[in-house]
Design a protein around this motif. Structure first.
Motif, short mmCIF file in Angstrom:
data_model
loop_
_atom_site.label_atom_id
_atom_site.label_comp_id
_atom_site.label_asym_id
_atom_site.label_seq_id
_atom_site.Cartn_x
_atom_site.Cartn_y
_atom_site.Cartn_z
N ALA A 94 34.06 7.37 43.12
CA ALA A 94 34.92 8.62 43.75
C ALA A 94 36.25 7.94 43.94
N LEU A 95 36.20 6.92 44.28
CA LEU A 95 37.75 6.26 44.53
C LEU A 95 38.56 5.94 43.37
N VAL A 96 37.78 5.44 42.49
CA VAL A 96 38.39 5.12 41.19
C VAL A 96 38.93 6.38 40.47
N SER A 97 37.90 7.38 40.65
CA SER A 97 38.08 8.60 39.84
C SER A 97 39.27 9.40 40.27
N SER A 98 39.55 9.26 41.68
CA SER A 98 40.74 9.89 42.26
C SER A 98 41.95 9.43 41.97
N SER A 99 41.93 8.00 41.87
CA SER A 99 43.08 7.29 41.29
C SER A 99 43.42 7.35 39.91
N VAL A 100 42.66 7.71 39.01
CA VAL A 100 42.67 8.09 37.51
C VAL A 100 43.25 9.43 37.60
N ALA A 101 42.86 10.50 38.34
CA ALA A 101 43.29 11.80 38.54
C ALA A 101 44.80 11.98 38.95
N LEU A 102 45.08 11.01 39.70
CA LEU A 102 46.42 10.78 40.36
C LEU A 102 47.26 10.48 39.28
N LEU A 103 46.94 9.53 38.48
CA LEU A 103 47.88 8.76 37.48
C LEU A 103 47.76 10.17 36.27
N GLY A 104 47.10 10.72 35.90
CA GLY A 104 47.12 11.57 34.99
C GLY A 104 47.75 12.63 35.44
N THR A 105 47.88 13.18 36.60
CA THR A 105 48.70 14.40 37.05
C THR A 105 50.20 14.15 37.01
N VAL A 106 50.34 12.69 37.45
CA VAL A 106 51.72 12.26 37.35
C VAL A 106 52.28 12.22 35.86
N ILE A 107 51.42 11.63 34.89
CA ILE A 107 52.00 11.86 33.57
C ILE A 107 52.12 13.25 33.31
N PHE A 108 51.11 14.30 33.61
CA PHE A 108 51.31 15.47 33.31
C PHE A 108 52.53 16.18 33.81
N ALA A 109 52.94 15.82 35.09
CA ALA A 109 53.98 16.49 35.92
C ALA A 109 55.44 15.87 35.18
N LEU A 110 55.22 14.84 34.50
CA LEU A 110 56.62 14.02 33.74
C LEU A 110 56.94 15.01 32.48
N THR A 111 55.72 15.67 32.06
CA THR A 111 56.13 16.52 30.77
C THR A 111 57.10 17.76 31.35
N ALA A 112 56.89 18.28 32.56
CA ALA A 112 57.68 19.33 33.07
C ALA A 112 59.02 18.90 33.46
N SER A 113 59.09 17.46 33.98
CA SER A 113 60.25 16.99 34.62
C SER A 113 61.38 16.47 33.57
N ILE A 114 60.82 15.68 32.48
CA ILE A 114 61.64 15.09 31.63
C ILE A 114 61.66 16.29 30.09
N LYS A 115 62.80 16.64 29.91
CA LYS A 115 62.96 17.52 28.84
C LYS A 115 62.61 17.09 27.39
N SER A 116 62.82 15.74 27.15
CA SER A 116 62.54 15.13 26.05
C SER A 116 60.87 15.20 25.64
N LEU A 117 60.11 15.12 26.75
CA LEU A 117 58.86 15.41 26.69
C LEU A 117 58.16 16.73 26.23
N ARG A 118 58.79 17.78 25.80
CA ARG A 118 58.35 19.01 25.59
C ARG A 118 59.55 19.57 24.46
N PRO A 119 59.04 20.46 23.60
CA PRO A 119 59.84 20.95 22.63
C PRO A 119 60.91 21.99 23.23
N GLU A 120 61.98 22.26 22.46
CA GLU A 120 62.82 23.13 22.88
C GLU A 120 62.53 24.67 23.00
N GLY A 121 62.94 25.18 23.88
CA GLY A 121 62.38 26.61 24.18
C GLY A 121 62.60 27.64 22.95
#
Length: 535
Positions: A94-121
């Motif tokens: 459970a501890l390792v899984s939660s750490s992996v979940a945190l890492l994945g969520t951070v990477i996913f959040a970056l797609t919304a924060s960094i414009k170059s990580l998603r296509p033009e609207g």
């Protein structure tokens, strides 16, 4: 009298020792993983909308990606459970899984924060000239979603097992599962409403970073509770033991069975026993024949291993019936969001109901009805009948409510299409509420009941695996729903990208027929199933 006094003293000493070892309801606040529920619902609820609006992905494709994500989130718990049972125990996994979940969520959040990580609207919504995501953008998106799915899945059910293992009274785990899932539903509702509202009205980035922060808090709370957790002792790979029973039985298939206890191997258990008569072919695995020895574990198994194998085989038909119970729910999850996107989302003059939050009605109704079941309906049933409803009875009621939900879904969608084509008007999103409430009530009946059934009926060596079996079947159901959507798109015109010109109502009627057939199958499985001990 002295024997009774001595026995009572012995039990008292054992209870005192167990208290000193930790465990009990004290651990509940540290195990409920509220932040995980908030984060997983905050990402999963609005994923279809995010993919359509921010990544220029077509609606049906976005629904399929969402189904794969949800399927993976509910498939990985089974893998995590096997690892927990066999090697490390629930807490480390459970501890390792939660750490992996945190890492994945951070990477996913970056797609919304960094414009170059998603296509033009898109200049115009729905335009075919919208820029598609690049390989790098897809790569980052899928990496974040994959890690998040692995982490969410790995933690949810291992923490449920960890919590149930802290309790001594055999009746308490069923109560624990009710409250665990009630808490999960409540915080999921918060994710479906609060987080989605922030994503839609503030920014996607802020919403996803709140998800990451909630997981971080969850990990910290989970670690603080470590000193209260009762230690676990993994018993080796129980799945390997099950495989040994099959191999040993096949290798000795010509051997004649015996009714004498000394002809069967009981291992270190002081009292010899004869395997039960059910599925007697597999009794050969414990039958002592010429050439057998303790070292040859793939030829000779214990009576207990044989009986454990029978428990697993005996419950598999019931488990398979639940796959086709969950498939319509998975399809309705995706289709309801697509319906909500083309409906009138105004509730009153000032409030718009976010399309991505529509399935919160399922969670909200399930949470309310779980509380009513635990506090009102089950006690009332016990008072009238003299015993509590069995898990099989509760699961059966869940089947009925699920079918009713699909019937209402088909009727509502038929009326929506008629209104759109005849009067060019959009139906209110409120019309989706009744069908989702019915499915939520069905989940309240069947979901905790299934977890309790598997936990209590499967061998102790499969405790984590037993709670994850429900997750595995939901994962399979999400993958099946993705394949079913693809098949419907290939063979019919019911699911175009613009569902206003499709026949989603026919899809729901198809699910009604499949659900009715599956319910008959379930009743047959339940009729032949025998509890190993009364619940």
């Amino acid at each position: 009298m002295q024997e009774m006094t001595g026995t009572h003293s012995s039990h008292s000493r054992e209870e005192e020792a167990q208290k000193n070892m930790g465990g009990g309801w004290t651990t509940f606040p540290f195990i409920i993983v509220a932040g995980l529920a908030l984060a997983s619902s905050g990402i999963g609820a609005n994923l279809i909308v995010y993919l359509i609006q921010e990544f220029n992905i077509k609606s049906i494709t976005a629904a399929q990606i969402s189904n794969v994500f949800n399927g993976s989130t509910t498939l990985f718990p089974f893998i995590a459970a096997v690892v927990a049972d066999s090697f490390f125990g629930s807490f480390p996994v459970a501890l390792v899984s939660s750490s992996v979940a945190l890492l994945g969520t951070v990477i996913f959040a970056l797609t919304a924060s960094i414009k170059s990580l998603r296509p033009e609207g898109c200049m115009n919504k729905g335009s075919r000239l919208c820029e598609a995501p690049s390989r790098v953008q897809y790569g980052v998106l899928y990496t974040g979603l994959t890690l998040a799915a692995i982490g969410f899945g790995g933690m949810r059910f291992t923490t449920a097992t960890l919590g149930a293992n802290q309790l001594d009274n055999p009746e308490q785990p069923a109560v624990f599962f009710n409250w665990f899932f009630l808490t999960w539903y409540v915080f999921s509702v918060a994710g479906f409403t609060g987080i989605v509202y922030i994503q839609v009205n503030v920014s996607w980035s802020v919403g996803f970073w709140i998800c990451a922060a909630s997981i971080l808090i969850d990990v910290m709370v989970f670690l603080v509770g470590y000193r209260y957790y009762r230690p676990e002792n993994p018993q080796g790979s129980a799945l390997v033991d099950l495989a040994r029973v099959i191999v040993a039985s096949v290798r000795k298939w010509k051997s004649q069975l015996s009714s004498t206890t000394h002809n069967y191997y009981s291992g270190s258990v002081p009292v010899s026993a004869v395997p039960g008569k059910r599925l007697s072919f597999f009794n050969r695995a414990a039958l002592v024949t010429e050439g057998d020895s303790i070292e040859k574990s793939w030829r000779l198994c214990t009576v207990q291993q044989v009986e454990d194998f029978k428990k697993v085989v005996g419950i598999l038909p019931l488990w398979t019936s639940s796959i086709f119970l969950s498939t319509p729910i998975a399809m309705q999850n995706s289709l309801s969001v697509l319906q909500a996107l083309v409906m009138d989302d105004h509730i009153g003059p000032h409030f718009k109901f976010p399309a991505g939050s529509i399935t919160v009605i399922v969670l909200f109704s399930a949470a309310i009805f779980l509380f009513l079941l635990d506090r009102v309906l089950c006690p009332l049933y016990q008072k009238l009948v003299g015993k509590t409803p069995t898990p099989l009875q509760r699961i059966g009621v869940g089947h009925v409510f699920n079918i009713l939900g699909m019937v209402v879904s088909a009727i509502v969608e038929s009326k929506r299409l008629k209104m759109f084509h005849d009067r060019n008007k959009s139906m209110s999103i409120l019309w989706l509420f009744p069908q989702l409430v019915l499915v939520g009530v069905g989940e309240a009946f069947q979901f905790p009941a299934q977890v309790a059934l598997y936990y209590q009926q499967l061998p102790e060596s499969l405790r984590s695996t037993s709670t994850a079996m429900i997750s595995l079947l939901i994962g399979i159901a999400f993958y099946l729903s993705t394949a079913l959507i693809d098949q419907v798109r290939t063979s019919t015109h019911w699911l175009p990208d613009d569902i206003n010109f499709g026949r989603v109502d026919n899809v729901y009627w198809m699910l009604v027929i499949l659900g009715a057939i599956n319910f008959v199958y379930y009743l047959a499985c339940a009729a032949f199933y025998k509890y190993h001990h009364m619940l």
